[in-house]
Motif scaffolding. Structure first.
Motif, PDB file in Angstrom:
ATOM      1  N   LEU A  44       0.324  -0.828  -0.292  1.00 22.02           N
ATOM      2  CA  LEU A  44      -0.262   0.278  -0.037  1.00 22.02           C
ATOM      3  C   LEU A  44       0.731   1.239  -0.058  1.00 22.02           C
ATOM      4  O   LEU A  44       0.981   2.225  -0.397  1.00 22.02           O
ATOM      5  CB  LEU A  44      -0.771  -0.059   1.039  1.00 22.02           C
ATOM      6  N   ALA A  45       1.733   1.181   0.542  1.00 21.59           N
ATOM      7  CA  ALA A  45       3.199   2.893   0.988  1.00 21.59           C
ATOM      8  C   ALA A  45       4.001   3.294  -0.614  1.00 21.59           C
ATOM      9  O   ALA A  45       4.040   3.040  -0.417  1.00 21.59           O
ATOM     10  CB  ALA A  45       3.507   2.189   2.156  1.00 21.59           C
ATOM     11  N   LEU A  46       3.749   1.635  -1.182  1.00 21.85           N
ATOM     12  CA  LEU A  46       4.250   1.390  -2.296  1.00 21.85           C
ATOM     13  C   LEU A  46       3.433   1.706  -3.567  1.00 21.85           C
ATOM     14  O   LEU A  46       4.090   1.781  -4.512  1.00 21.85           O
ATOM     15  CB  LEU A  46       5.033   0.245  -3.101  1.00 21.85           C
ATOM     16  N   GLY A  47       2.493   2.410  -3.188  1.00 29.02           N
ATOM     17  CA  GLY A  47       1.964   3.042  -4.691  1.00 29.02           C
ATOM     18  C   GLY A  47       0.614   1.444  -4.903  1.00 29.02           C
ATOM     19  O   GLY A  47      -0.034   1.724  -5.921  1.00 29.02           O
ATOM     20  N   GLU A  48       0.147   0.590  -4.265  1.00 22.10           N
ATOM     21  CA  GLU A  48      -0.489  -0.711  -4.918  1.00 22.10           C
ATOM     22  C   GLU A  48      -2.096   0.165  -4.630  1.00 22.10           C
ATOM     23  O   GLU A  48      -2.031   1.080  -3.868  1.00 22.10           O
ATOM     24  CB  GLU A  48      -0.943  -1.483  -3.651  1.00 22.10           C
ATOM     25  N   ARG A  49      -3.029   0.058  -5.381  1.00 22.14           N
ATOM     26  CA  ARG A  49      -4.237   0.403  -5.296  1.00 22.14           C
ATOM     27  C   ARG A  49      -5.258  -0.428  -4.043  1.00 22.14           C
ATOM     28  O   ARG A  49      -5.087  -1.519  -3.420  1.00 22.14           O
ATOM     29  CB  ARG A  49      -5.773   0.135  -6.280  1.00 22.14           C
ATOM     30  N   LEU A 116       4.773   7.407  -5.662  1.00 28.45           N
ATOM     31  CA  LEU A 116       4.610   6.080  -5.315  1.00 28.45           C
ATOM     32  C   LEU A 116       5.441   5.164  -5.821  1.00 28.45           C
ATOM     33  O   LEU A 116       6.215   3.956  -6.019  1.00 28.45           O
ATOM     34  CB  LEU A 116       3.574   6.085  -4.491  1.00 28.45           C
ATOM     35  N   ARG A 117       4.636   4.759  -6.757  1.00 28.93           N
ATOM     36  CA  ARG A 117       5.200   3.149  -7.582  1.00 28.93           C
ATOM     37  C   ARG A 117       6.556   3.527  -8.133  1.00 28.93           C
ATOM     38  O   ARG A 117       7.276   2.979  -8.477  1.00 28.93           O
ATOM     39  CB  ARG A 117       3.970   3.345  -9.051  1.00 28.93           C
ATOM     40  N   GLU A 118       6.543   5.102  -8.655  1.00 21.95           N
ATOM     41  CA  GLU A 118       8.002   5.183  -9.175  1.00 21.95           C
ATOM     42  C   GLU A 118       9.084   4.969  -7.956  1.00 21.95           C
ATOM     43  O   GLU A 118      10.064   4.372  -8.269  1.00 21.95           O
ATOM     44  CB  GLU A 118       7.850   7.023  -9.767  1.00 21.95           C
TER      45      GLU A 118
END
Length: 550
Positions: A44-49, A116-118
């Motif tokens: 979640l912290a790394l950009g997952e939905r 976040l995903r980048e």
């Protein structure tokens, strides 16, 4: 690497605050205790939905914060700086409220999920427990090969170039079918473009025309107003300016008798100067403003022509230049469509550009396929698949595709003497798990991320193979931070450090907790993983031997 993780009100976690170290760490515990929930929280912290279901029951919001170190002069530091984030740390924070609304932050500043995903590309690579199943899909096989080759950017360029080529081809084919209709549209557009161009409309000139028209249309009123003001000042009977001038002179004279009048006299003189300047300006304005019926007729005609043209094309007058540009572009396109040779040449150039990029991609894939296949074949021997072989076949596509000039297919021979066949057709569940694990470990070595996370990727293996997997992860942990959620004691025993995740019920609510294992506690956890509910002295000795051997 990952330094710090804080999880609040996430699924069954009320609050966890964890400090991480380097090397290979194992996360163990009973099934359903929440081991994978920690991985999900980090995702979640790394950009997952995510949606409102991740918020713990009875809570207003779930929150996850993950802190990573930043190597000076590294790619992560450069990324933070280029996105206007502080670059002395990397703290990712994600908040999901009970309505499903999400907010993201990087180093305390608001961020997008895309950012976040980048950032995640530099920070962590997560391999899920079902990751090996995706290897059965051809697109996943191709993506894994391209990622291992560092060719994702080139692959995207190939896809873009293929789209340009396809558009050029479709345009040519469409033009060949609609020659008559295109000719009629081109004839109409040529007339419309000529008409609009002759109007010579520009926005700045239009504003000046409207302003001049308003001025001339109200010339009589303007002249009358200026004359009335002048009459009051200096030209009419009882004009005020001469009287004020006389009064000002008198005040100036009187200041010789009492200096206290000086301020009033000075203010009076200043006001008088302003009135005199105003009178001069009014006379200049009268001289400049003329009643010109001829010019007024010209402006009327111009405004009428522009207004009619705008009404004809159903746009505001200010939109005429953009309309002309659109018509010219469309006319250029139709002119090109009427020229088969030019269309064919454009298509040829687009195809050449695509094939040039695709050949570079093909060469990179071919080189990487051999190296990756050899590495996986070697890994298969270690993972109890002696004599097995792995191959990456690149099947040429004569016409090419958006993904390149070849189809990628993983092929395997699980045992010596067996022919190579497609991975999706021959691998059993256990074989697929082992091959997938070998691929993930090898592919991770080429990944930029400093933290590698394996979430129950060892499902379907055991015994000696599990011990080998543990050694592979331990070796990987010498150069990266490796976190592994596992049920296998052989894998956990190889870890540099180990945590136990447990589920407990307090006040009617179920929560997860984490215990850092050391010494006897770690022996006890390995023994539990070996022997189940009843832990004997023999089981504990076995666990101690496993840890000692590791």
């Amino acid at each position: 690497m990952l330094l710090h993780l804080i999880v609040r009100d996430f699924v069954i976690v009320d609050r966890l605050e964890l400090e991480f170290t380097g090397g290979f760490g194992a996360l163990t515990g009973e099934t359903g205790a929440g081991k994978s929930i920690l991985v999900d929280a980090l995702s979640l912290a790394l950009g997952e939905r995510a949606d409102a279901t991740v918020v713990r029951s009875g809570s207003e919001r779930a929150e996850v914060s993950a802190e990573f170190d930043v190597a000076p002069g590294g790619a992560l530091e450069a990324w933070l700086r280029s996105n206007d984030f502080d670059d002395d740390a990397c703290l990712l924070r994600r908040v999901i409220d009970s309505a499903g609304r999400s907010r993201a932050y990087v180093n305390g500043a608001a961020a997008t999920l895309g950012q976040l995903r980048e950032a995640a590309d530099f920070l962590a690579d997560i391999h899920g427990q079902n990751a090996h199943h995706s290897l059965l899909r051809s697109d996943a096989q191709r993506d894994l090969l391209d990622t291992h080759a560092g060719a994702q950017g080139l692959a995207q360029d190939v896809t873009t170039a293929h789209g340009v080529w396809r558009t050029a081809r479709d345009t040519r084919q469409s033009a060949e079918k609609d020659i008559e209709a295109s000719a009629r549209e081109r004839e109409l557009l040529e007339w419309q473009v000529k008409e609009l161009a002759a109007l010579a409309f520009d926005a700045a000139g239009w504003q000046e025309t409207e302003q001049e028209h308003r001025r001339l249309a109200n010339a009589n009123a303007l002249l009358e107003g200026a004359a009335a003001a002048l009459a009051v000042l200096e030209e009419g009977e009882g004009a005020s300016l001469p009287q004020l001038q006389h009064a000002g002179a008198k005040l100036t004279e009187l200041t010789g008798f009492d200096s206290a009048l000086g301020e009033a006299a000075q203010l009076f003189e200043t006001a008088l100067i302003q009135l005199e300047e105003s009178a001069l300006a009014l006379r200049r304005y009268q001289d400049r403003l003329e009643l010109d019926p001829g010019r007024m007729n010209e402006l009327d005609a111009r405004i009428d022509a522009v207004t009619q043209m705008a009404r004809k094309h159903r746009v505001a007058p200010e939109g005429l230049p953009e309309l002309l540009l659109e018509m010219q572009n469309r006319l250029d396109e139709l002119s090109l469509r009427a020229n088969p040779a030019a269309l064919a040449e454009r298509e040829r150039q687009a195809e050449n550009a695509y094939r040039e990029l695709a050949k570079k991609l093909s060469a990179l894939r071919a080189k990487t396929a051999k190296l990756l296949a050899a590495a996986v074949t070697s890994g298969m021997q270690e993972l109890a698949m002696a004599g097995g072989r792995f191959e990456i076949a690149l099947e040429v596509l004569a016409e090419g595709a958006a993904s390149g000039l070849e189809a990628v297919e993983f092929r395997v021979s699980a045992n010596a003497g067996q022919p190579l066949r497609a991975l999706a057709k021959v691998a059993s569940g256990g074989e697929l798990s082992r091959i997938g694990l070998a691929l993930q470990v090898i592919a991770s070595q080429a990944n930029l991320a400093g933290t590698l996370i394996f979430d129950e990727v060892d499902v379907g293996i055991g015994g000696r193979v599990a011990e080998i997997v543990g050694r592979m992860l331990r070796e990987l942990g010498k150069s990266r931070q490796v976190l592994c959620v596992t049920h296998l004691p052989q894998v956990a025993a190889q870890a540099d450090w180990q945590w136990s995740i447990a589920k407990e019920t307090r006040d009617g609510a179920t929560t997860s907790s984490v215990q850092v294992l050391d010494g006897e506690a770690r022996i006890g956890e390995i023994a539990r993983m070996l022997g189940g509910e009843k832990i004997t002295a023999t089981t504990r000795r076995h666990a101690a031997e496993m840890l000692g051997a590791a």
